[in-house]
Motif scaffolding. Structure first.
Motif, mmCIF file in Angstrom:
data_model
loop_
_atom_site.group_PDB
_atom_site.id
_atom_site.type_symbol
_atom_site.label_atom_id
_atom_site.label_comp_id
_atom_site.label_asym_id
_atom_site.label_seq_id
_atom_site.Cartn_x
_atom_site.Cartn_y
_atom_site.Cartn_z
ATOM 1 N N ASN A 195 -5.040 2.573 -3.935
ATOM 2 C CA ASN A 195 -3.798 2.877 -3.205
ATOM 3 C C ASN A 195 -2.882 1.677 -3.018
ATOM 4 O OD1 ASN A 195 -4.508 5.599 -2.969
ATOM 5 N ND2 ASN A 195 -5.656 5.206 -1.094
ATOM 6 N N LYS A 196 -2.912 0.751 -3.974
ATOM 7 C CA LYS A 196 -2.020 -0.408 -3.965
ATOM 8 C C LYS A 196 -1.034 -0.270 -5.115
ATOM 9 C CE LYS A 196 -4.142 -2.634 -0.662
ATOM 10 N NZ LYS A 196 -3.522 -2.805 0.631
ATOM 11 N N VAL A 197 0.199 -0.768 -4.914
ATOM 12 C CA VAL A 197 1.209 -0.734 -5.971
ATOM 13 C C VAL A 197 0.709 -1.542 -7.161
ATOM 14 C CG1 VAL A 197 3.575 -1.407 -6.591
ATOM 15 C CG2 VAL A 197 3.105 -0.435 -4.338
ATOM 16 N N LEU A 213 10.335 3.942 2.023
ATOM 17 C CA LEU A 213 11.107 4.918 1.244
ATOM 18 C C LEU A 213 10.980 6.357 1.729
ATOM 19 C CD1 LEU A 213 10.373 3.646 -2.375
ATOM 20 C CD2 LEU A 213 12.379 3.188 -0.952
ATOM 21 N N GLY A 214 10.021 6.614 2.599
ATOM 22 C CA GLY A 214 9.815 7.977 3.078
ATOM 23 C C GLY A 214 8.868 8.749 2.175
ATOM 24 N N LYS A 215 8.781 10.031 2.447
ATOM 25 C CA LYS A 215 7.901 10.911 1.688
ATOM 26 C C LYS A 215 8.444 11.069 0.266
ATOM 27 C CE LYS A 215 6.078 15.590 1.771
ATOM 28 N NZ LYS A 215 6.103 16.892 2.457
ATOM 29 N N PRO A 216 7.582 10.989 -0.745
ATOM 30 C CA PRO A 216 8.068 11.134 -2.120
ATOM 31 C C PRO A 216 8.470 12.573 -2.427
ATOM 32 C CG PRO A 216 5.685 10.972 -2.121
ATOM 33 C CD PRO A 216 6.140 10.745 -0.707
ATOM 34 N N LEU A 217 9.390 12.722 -3.363
ATOM 35 C CA LEU A 217 9.778 14.042 -3.842
ATOM 36 C C LEU A 217 8.609 14.707 -4.542
ATOM 37 C CD1 LEU A 217 12.142 16.059 -4.410
ATOM 38 C CD2 LEU A 217 12.475 14.828 -6.554
ATOM 39 N N LEU A 218 7.830 13.907 -5.281
ATOM 40 C CA LEU A 218 6.699 14.402 -6.055
ATOM 41 C C LEU A 218 5.623 13.323 -6.101
ATOM 42 C CD1 LEU A 218 5.687 16.667 -8.014
ATOM 43 C CD2 LEU A 218 6.808 15.399 -9.840
ATOM 44 N N ALA A 219 4.376 13.724 -5.927
ATOM 45 C CA ALA A 219 3.244 12.810 -6.055
ATOM 46 C C ALA A 219 2.291 13.409 -7.084
ATOM 47 C CB ALA A 219 2.538 12.623 -4.723
ATOM 48 N N GLU A 220 1.990 12.641 -8.132
ATOM 49 C CA GLU A 220 1.116 13.121 -9.206
ATOM 50 C C GLU A 220 -0.002 12.127 -9.442
ATOM 51 O OE1 GLU A 220 3.707 15.351 -12.399
ATOM 52 O OE2 GLU A 220 4.602 13.404 -11.908
ATOM 53 N N THR A 221 -1.196 12.643 -9.715
ATOM 54 C CA THR A 221 -2.344 11.800 -10.024
ATOM 55 C C THR A 221 -2.665 11.917 -11.502
ATOM 56 O OG1 THR A 221 -3.228 12.112 -7.805
ATOM 57 C CG2 THR A 221 -4.770 11.332 -9.492
ATOM 58 N N TYR A 222 -2.829 10.761 -12.155
ATOM 59 C CA TYR A 222 -3.190 10.696 -13.567
ATOM 60 C C TYR A 222 -4.589 10.094 -13.652
ATOM 61 C CZ TYR A 222 1.734 11.635 -14.269
ATOM 62 O OH TYR A 222 2.973 12.221 -14.241
ATOM 63 N N SER A 233 0.836 -1.194 0.000
ATOM 64 C CA SER A 233 0.000 0.000 0.000
ATOM 65 C C SER A 233 0.878 1.255 0.000
ATOM 66 C CB SER A 233 -0.890 0.012 1.242
ATOM 67 O OG SER A 233 -0.086 0.209 2.394
ATOM 68 N N GLN A 234 0.243 2.412 -0.121
ATOM 69 C CA GLN A 234 0.986 3.664 -0.039
ATOM 70 C C GLN A 234 1.667 3.788 1.325
ATOM 71 O OE1 GLN A 234 -1.863 6.706 -1.097
ATOM 72 N NE2 GLN A 234 -1.281 6.592 -3.259
ATOM 73 N N ALA A 235 0.998 3.345 2.375
ATOM 74 C CA ALA A 235 1.593 3.403 3.717
ATOM 75 C C ALA A 235 2.850 2.536 3.796
ATOM 76 C CB ALA A 235 0.573 2.966 4.764
ATOM 77 N N ASP A 236 2.819 1.346 3.153
ATOM 78 C CA ASP A 236 3.988 0.460 3.135
ATOM 79 C C ASP A 236 5.163 1.127 2.415
ATOM 80 O OD1 ASP A 236 2.576 -1.622 4.415
ATOM 81 O OD2 ASP A 236 1.860 -2.395 2.479
ATOM 82 N N VAL A 237 4.874 1.743 1.277
ATOM 83 C CA VAL A 237 5.919 2.401 0.495
ATOM 84 C C VAL A 237 6.475 3.597 1.258
ATOM 85 C CG1 VAL A 237 6.423 3.653 -1.649
ATOM 86 C CG2 VAL A 237 5.023 1.579 -1.713
ATOM 87 N N ALA A 238 5.604 4.400 1.843
ATOM 88 C CA ALA A 238 6.050 5.557 2.622
ATOM 89 C C ALA A 238 6.906 5.126 3.809
ATOM 90 C CB ALA A 238 4.852 6.373 3.090
ATOM 91 N N SER A 239 6.556 4.016 4.427
ATOM 92 C CA SER A 239 7.333 3.499 5.552
ATOM 93 C C SER A 239 8.723 3.060 5.096
ATOM 94 C CB SER A 239 6.595 2.332 6.191
ATOM 95 O OG SER A 239 7.363 1.762 7.215
#
Length: 85
Positions: free
Chosen positions: A50-52, A12-21, A4-10
């Protein structure tokens, strides 16, 4: 796949950029990661739940420039000049 996004954030940390398509129904998080002297760009794609997504995490070397590398290049150039003599 079930990250999930929470798993990735945990991890790798906060992303440099988050974009929605909206048309692709994806959100993409962009990161810059440093491994020694090599900087990588990585993108993590999420579906609307919100899943990879199934796609691979894409990474490409963006930049490698340090004194050791410059020194190696200079030595290589010097060696070629000596070979010609």
């Amino acid at each position: 796949r079930d990250k999930s996004q929470a798993d990735v954030a945990s991890a790798l940390g906060k992303p440099l950029l988050a974009e929605t398509y909206s048309r692709l129904r994806e959100e993409v998080w962009s990161y810059r990661l440093l491994n020694g002297t090599v900087m990588y760009g990585a993108e993590v794609h999420f579906d609307m739940a919100n899943k990879v997504t199934d796609g691979p995490i894409r990474a490409a070397a963006l930049h490698l420039r340090d004194e050791e590398r410059e020194h190696e290049d200079a030595n290589r150039s010097s060696g070629k000049d000596e070979e010609r003599e």
